[in-house]
Scaffold this motif. Structure first.
Motif, mmCIF file in Angstrom:
data_model
loop_
_atom_site.group_PDB
_atom_site.id
_atom_site.type_symbol
_atom_site.label_atom_id
_atom_site.label_comp_id
_atom_site.label_asym_id
_atom_site.label_seq_id
_atom_site.Cartn_x
_atom_site.Cartn_y
_atom_site.Cartn_z
ATOM 1 N N GLU A 582 0.835 -1.202 0.000
ATOM 2 C CA GLU A 582 0.000 0.000 0.000
ATOM 3 C C GLU A 582 0.872 1.256 0.000
ATOM 4 N N ARG A 583 0.316 2.325 -0.574
ATOM 5 C CA ARG A 583 1.025 3.604 -0.610
ATOM 6 C C ARG A 583 0.152 4.689 0.005
ATOM 7 N N SER A 584 0.761 5.480 0.887
ATOM 8 C CA SER A 584 0.070 6.619 1.485
ATOM 9 C C SER A 584 0.998 7.817 1.399
ATOM 10 N N ASP A 585 0.689 8.726 0.456
ATOM 11 C CA ASP A 585 1.562 9.880 0.180
ATOM 12 C C ASP A 585 2.968 9.385 -0.172
ATOM 13 N N THR A 586 3.920 9.658 0.697
ATOM 14 C CA THR A 586 5.306 9.241 0.418
ATOM 15 C C THR A 586 5.711 8.034 1.257
ATOM 16 N N GLN A 587 4.743 7.332 1.802
ATOM 17 C CA GLN A 587 5.026 6.181 2.657
ATOM 18 C C GLN A 587 4.627 4.871 1.961
ATOM 19 N N LEU A 588 5.504 3.878 2.076
ATOM 20 C CA LEU A 588 5.195 2.522 1.621
ATOM 21 C C LEU A 588 4.863 1.678 2.840
ATOM 22 N N ARG A 589 3.758 0.926 2.748
ATOM 23 C CA ARG A 589 3.354 0.038 3.844
ATOM 24 C C ARG A 589 3.142 -1.369 3.283
ATOM 25 N N VAL A 590 3.870 -2.345 3.829
ATOM 26 C CA VAL A 590 3.734 -3.746 3.420
ATOM 27 C C VAL A 590 3.175 -4.526 4.598
ATOM 28 N N LEU A 591 2.032 -5.184 4.377
ATOM 29 C CA LEU A 591 1.355 -5.951 5.425
ATOM 30 C C LEU A 591 1.346 -7.438 5.046
ATOM 31 N N ILE A 592 1.796 -8.299 5.965
ATOM 32 C CA ILE A 592 1.726 -9.751 5.803
ATOM 33 C C ILE A 592 1.040 -10.307 7.043
ATOM 34 N N GLU A 593 -0.153 -10.893 6.871
ATOM 35 C CA GLU A 593 -0.905 -11.363 8.030
ATOM 36 C C GLU A 593 -1.516 -12.739 7.760
ATOM 37 N N ASP A 594 -1.835 -13.448 8.876
ATOM 38 C CA ASP A 594 -2.466 -14.760 8.771
ATOM 39 C C ASP A 594 -3.404 -14.978 9.946
ATOM 40 N N ASN A 595 -4.250 -16.000 9.831
ATOM 41 C CA ASN A 595 -5.199 -16.332 10.906
ATOM 42 C C ASN A 595 -4.750 -17.560 11.678
ATOM 43 N N GLY A 596 -3.448 -17.742 11.755
ATOM 44 C CA GLY A 596 -2.900 -18.960 12.359
ATOM 45 C C GLY A 596 -2.867 -18.946 13.867
ATOM 46 N N GLN A 597 -1.966 -19.798 14.425
ATOM 47 C CA GLN A 597 -1.941 -20.002 15.868
ATOM 48 C C GLN A 597 -1.280 -18.867 16.635
ATOM 49 N N GLY A 598 -0.557 -17.972 15.944
ATOM 50 C CA GLY A 598 0.063 -16.842 16.619
ATOM 51 C C GLY A 598 1.110 -17.272 17.630
ATOM 52 N N PHE A 599 1.638 -16.287 18.384
ATOM 53 C CA PHE A 599 2.637 -16.594 19.411
ATOM 54 C C PHE A 599 2.751 -15.401 20.348
ATOM 55 N N ASP A 600 3.406 -15.625 21.476
ATOM 56 C CA ASP A 600 3.626 -14.564 22.466
ATOM 57 C C ASP A 600 4.853 -13.768 22.053
ATOM 58 N N THR A 601 4.675 -12.518 21.650
ATOM 59 C CA THR A 601 5.796 -11.713 21.144
ATOM 60 C C THR A 601 6.831 -11.425 22.221
ATOM 61 N N SER A 602 6.454 -11.562 23.480
ATOM 62 C CA SER A 602 7.426 -11.326 24.563
ATOM 63 C C SER A 602 8.347 -12.518 24.761
ATOM 64 N N GLN A 603 8.001 -13.645 24.120
ATOM 65 C CA GLN A 603 8.830 -14.848 24.244
ATOM 66 C C GLN A 603 9.184 -15.373 22.859
ATOM 67 N N GLN A 604 9.678 -14.507 22.013
ATOM 68 C CA GLN A 604 9.976 -14.872 20.628
ATOM 69 C C GLN A 604 11.131 -15.865 20.560
ATOM 70 N N SER A 605 11.015 -16.755 19.600
ATOM 71 C CA SER A 605 12.083 -17.736 19.337
ATOM 72 C C SER A 605 13.054 -17.172 18.321
ATOM 73 N N GLY A 606 14.332 -17.427 18.520
ATOM 74 C CA GLY A 606 15.342 -16.916 17.584
ATOM 75 C C GLY A 606 15.265 -17.531 16.218
ATOM 76 N N ARG A 607 14.519 -18.644 16.073
ATOM 77 C CA ARG A 607 14.506 -19.346 14.788
ATOM 78 C C ARG A 607 13.741 -18.593 13.706
ATOM 79 N N THR A 608 12.877 -17.638 14.086
ATOM 80 C CA THR A 608 12.037 -16.974 13.087
ATOM 81 C C THR A 608 12.780 -15.919 12.299
ATOM 82 N N GLY A 609 13.986 -15.570 12.697
ATOM 83 C CA GLY A 609 14.760 -14.601 11.920
ATOM 84 C C GLY A 609 14.263 -13.181 12.048
ATOM 85 N N GLN A 610 13.491 -12.868 13.124
ATOM 86 C CA GLN A 610 12.949 -11.521 13.250
ATOM 87 C C GLN A 610 14.061 -10.487 13.429
ATOM 88 N N THR A 611 15.122 -10.879 14.123
ATOM 89 C CA THR A 611 16.221 -9.931 14.341
ATOM 90 C C THR A 611 16.824 -9.486 13.017
#
Length: 643
Positions: A582-611
């Motif tokens: 999506e584009r808003s003025d001069t901003q690009l916004r990319v959204l990736i979402e799912d309806n899956g099982q989710g997880f606790d963001t305070s206890q993230q696993s290093g395997r997901t490559g979020q870092t």
């Protein structure tokens, strides 16, 4: 070089099977068999033998495969009704022969395996079982599995030894062919010589022609053309005046190619043309395609590129029409090499990359190296031409400045000094811009080298080590372990191809828009989502279609999206997923979402490559947010400025 000679090995096996079970009352010549089948109305075992023999003659000598197949279906039906096990086994073996000769190796393998089960069920003669094992090995050879060929033929040899059978030349020939395919030509020649000795004892000219032909091929691969030609001509003498026209076409073609390698072009051309003429007469597409390709290579050698291109394209068109994957790969590689020799690197790219998608594990390392070579050569030529142009411009500017200083008028010395100062400042700014451009070009080349080293170097080293270990396992008669190694090599080779494809895509200037990144991610995600039965929606803002973006930003954004999609596929257990650009003025916004099982963001696993994803986002001047609640799905939102 030609590959059609492989077809000839299987025919000898069938000839031996047919001869070992022939019934005295059944005629042998083609015409007499035709008459016998038409006039013999009683559905007995002699009738079955006659039908099978007629089908064999039609398939091997006349290439009338469709009629042979129809006859064999009748033979199968009658044999089953009579509970005639030998007839059923022979029928399936000959059905496999017909499938093999019409480039259907998987179907051929199925028929041969049926013949083996029937032979074991009816306890047929061990020699028939051993020959059927050889036919199974031949099918595996056509499917590009030399390790299975060796495994099956060792079973056949063990059976021959157990029952003290007369040695079967096909077993030694097939092992020789497997070794040849694994580039062990000298060892292959030893096995071919053992097969040849057995055939000489049996006084089998056709079989001797096949084996002499294969020995010539080995010497050809070793670039020893004189002994290769000698063996080819010996093979040709064995079948002069016979009905085996397609084998004669193969041998003539290989003599022509060997002479071409010896630069004896005037002698080579008639052999190649005779070979093609026989193939056209016999209406055998594989032999015709091979003949076209051989003439194409001939004309390439004498620098007649137009003729070479025409013949090679004809060969590729025939292979595509028959879906002959092995020859499609061979002819595509030939066209890539041809265009490379013509300095038409753009076309060479097209055919080389198409070849990569069709290659198997035995050629993965070589082809990957060729892709790297072409990429490096093509990009280096462009960068060097650009650098040379910049150097010429700098030289011209310097000469112009010198001429200007000499023309200054003494009466305007003050103005001249001021002008000189302006020129100096301008030249400094211009040179600074040019230096920056040169640095960017150098940085791009370093980036390509770095990516190739990181993505390809370690994997190629692994493949090299695994290849050496595979040879050791085969020599130690551990085919199952060797097969696992081959599968690992295949997997690593595919990984290299994907990495190189991504590198090429990244540096291609035509992909410098956000719209192209979105399409690339959609192409990557769609099959993965389908494999997990995830209802997938992909949306792109139309205003992004012409929005330019740099190579580094494009690469980082693509890698973030790819990592996020991989995490979704592996961990989410979702049934629905959405990707939005999506584009808003001069901003690009990319959204990736799912309806899956989710997880606790305070206890993230290093395997997901979020870092690593967040680090890439920060390097682009953007922000990556991960929002997730257990059992309520996950949202990944990336925002950055387009200004």
């Amino acid at each position: 070089m030609r590959n059609c000679y492989v077809l000839r090995i299987i025919l000898f096996s069938f000839l031996t099977i047919n001869g070992s079970v022939a019934v005295a009352q059944v005629p042998k010549s083609l015409d007499s068999l035709e008459t016998y089948v038409k006039t013999h109305t009683s559905p007995d075992t002699n009738y079955v033998q006659a039908i099978i023999s007629l089908a064999y003659e039609l398939s091997t000598k006349k290439a009338a495969h469709q009629r042979a197949d129809s006859l064999l279906q009748i033979a199968e039906k009658v044999s089953v009704q009579l509970d005639y096990g030998r007839g059923v086994a022979r029928t399936y073996n000959n059905m496999g022969n017909t499938c093999y000769l019409t480039n259907r190796p998987k179907e051929a393998l199925g028929h041969f395996q049926k013949a083996l089960k029937i032979g074991e069920k009816y306890k047929l003669h061990p020699r028939t079982i051993a020959l059927t094992l050889s036919n199974i090995a031949i099918a595996y050879s056509k499917l590009g599995q030399p390790d299975k060929v060796v495994e099956i033929e060792l079973q056949s040899l063990q059976l021959q030894k157990q029952y003290n059978l007369k040695p079967l030349p096909s077993s030694y020939e097939n092992i020789g062919h497997a070794l040849k395919r694994m580039n062990e030509q000298k060892e292959a020649i030893d096995y071919y010589q053992q097969a040849l000795a057995i055939k000489r004892t049996a006084n089998n000219p056709y079989g001797m022609a096949i084996t002499e032909h294969n020995i010539g091929r080995c010497y050809d691969d070793l670039n020893q053309e004189m002994p290769a030609i000698s063996h080819y001509k010996t093979a040709l003498n064995y079948i002069l005046g016979s009905d085996y026209e397609l084998l004669r076409a193969d041998i003539l073609g290989n003599i022509g190619l060997a002479l071409r390698k010896e630069k004896r072009f005037q002698q080579a051309k008639p052999y190649l043309e005779q070979s093609l003429a026989i193939a056209i007469k016999q209406k055998n597409n594989e032999s015709i395609g091979s003949g076209y390709f051989s003439l194409g290579r001939f004309y390439e050698e004498i620098k007649d590129y137009k003729q070479a291109e025409q013949y090679m394209k004809k060969a590729l068109a025939l292979a595509n029409g028959d879906d002959d994957k092995a020859n499609i790969a061979l002819y595509t590689q030939g066209l890539a090499d041809l265009y490379g020799g013509m300095k038409n690197f753009q076309q060479a790219y097209v055919f080389q990359l198409e070849r990569n998608q069709r290659m198997d594990s035995t050629t993965a390392i070589r082809t990957s190296a060729e892709v790297q070579r072409m990429v490096a050569k093509y990009e280096t030529e462009k960068k060097e031409a650009r650098i040379k142009l910049l150097q010429q411009e700098a030289k011209l500017n310097q000469q112009q400045a010198e001429r200007t200083s000499f023309r200054t008028n003494a009466l305007l010395i003050g103005a001249a000094l001021l002008l000189l100062l302006g020129v100096a400042v301008s030249a400094w700014l211009l040179n600074r811009a040019k230096v920056r451009r040169l640095e960017e070009a150098q940085q791009l080349r370093k980036q390509i080298a770095h990516d190739l080293h990181d993505e390809v170097g370690s994997t190629l080293s692994s493949i090299s080590m695994l290849s050496g270990h595979t040879d050791t396992l085969l020599r130690q008669n551990q085919p199952e372990s060797a097969q696992k190694m081959v599968q690992k090599i295949y997997s690593d080779a595919r990984q290299i191809l994907e990495s190189i494809d991504e590198i090429i895509w990244t540096i291609n200037p035509s992909n410098d828009t956000l719209h192209r990144i979105a399409l690339r991610l959609q192409e990557y995600a769609q099959p993965l989502m389908e494999s997990k039965n995830i209802n997938f929606t992909f949306q792109v803002d139309p205003t992004l279609e012409e929005t330019p973006i740099s190579m580094e930003v494009r690469r980082s954004l693509y890698l973030i999206g790819k990592e996020a999609i991989n995490n979704l596929i592996k961990y989410s257990q979702a049934t629905q997923a959405t990707v939005k650009f999506e584009r808003s003025d001069t901003q690009l916004r990319v959204l990736i979402e799912d309806n899956g099982q989710g997880f606790d963001t305070s206890q993230q696993s290093g395997r997901t490559g979020q870092t690593s994803m967040k680090q890439r986002a920060q390097a682009m001047g953007g922000l990556l947010e991960v929002r997730s609640v257990p059992e309520q799905g996950t949202q990944l939102v990336f925002t950055t400025s387009l200004a």
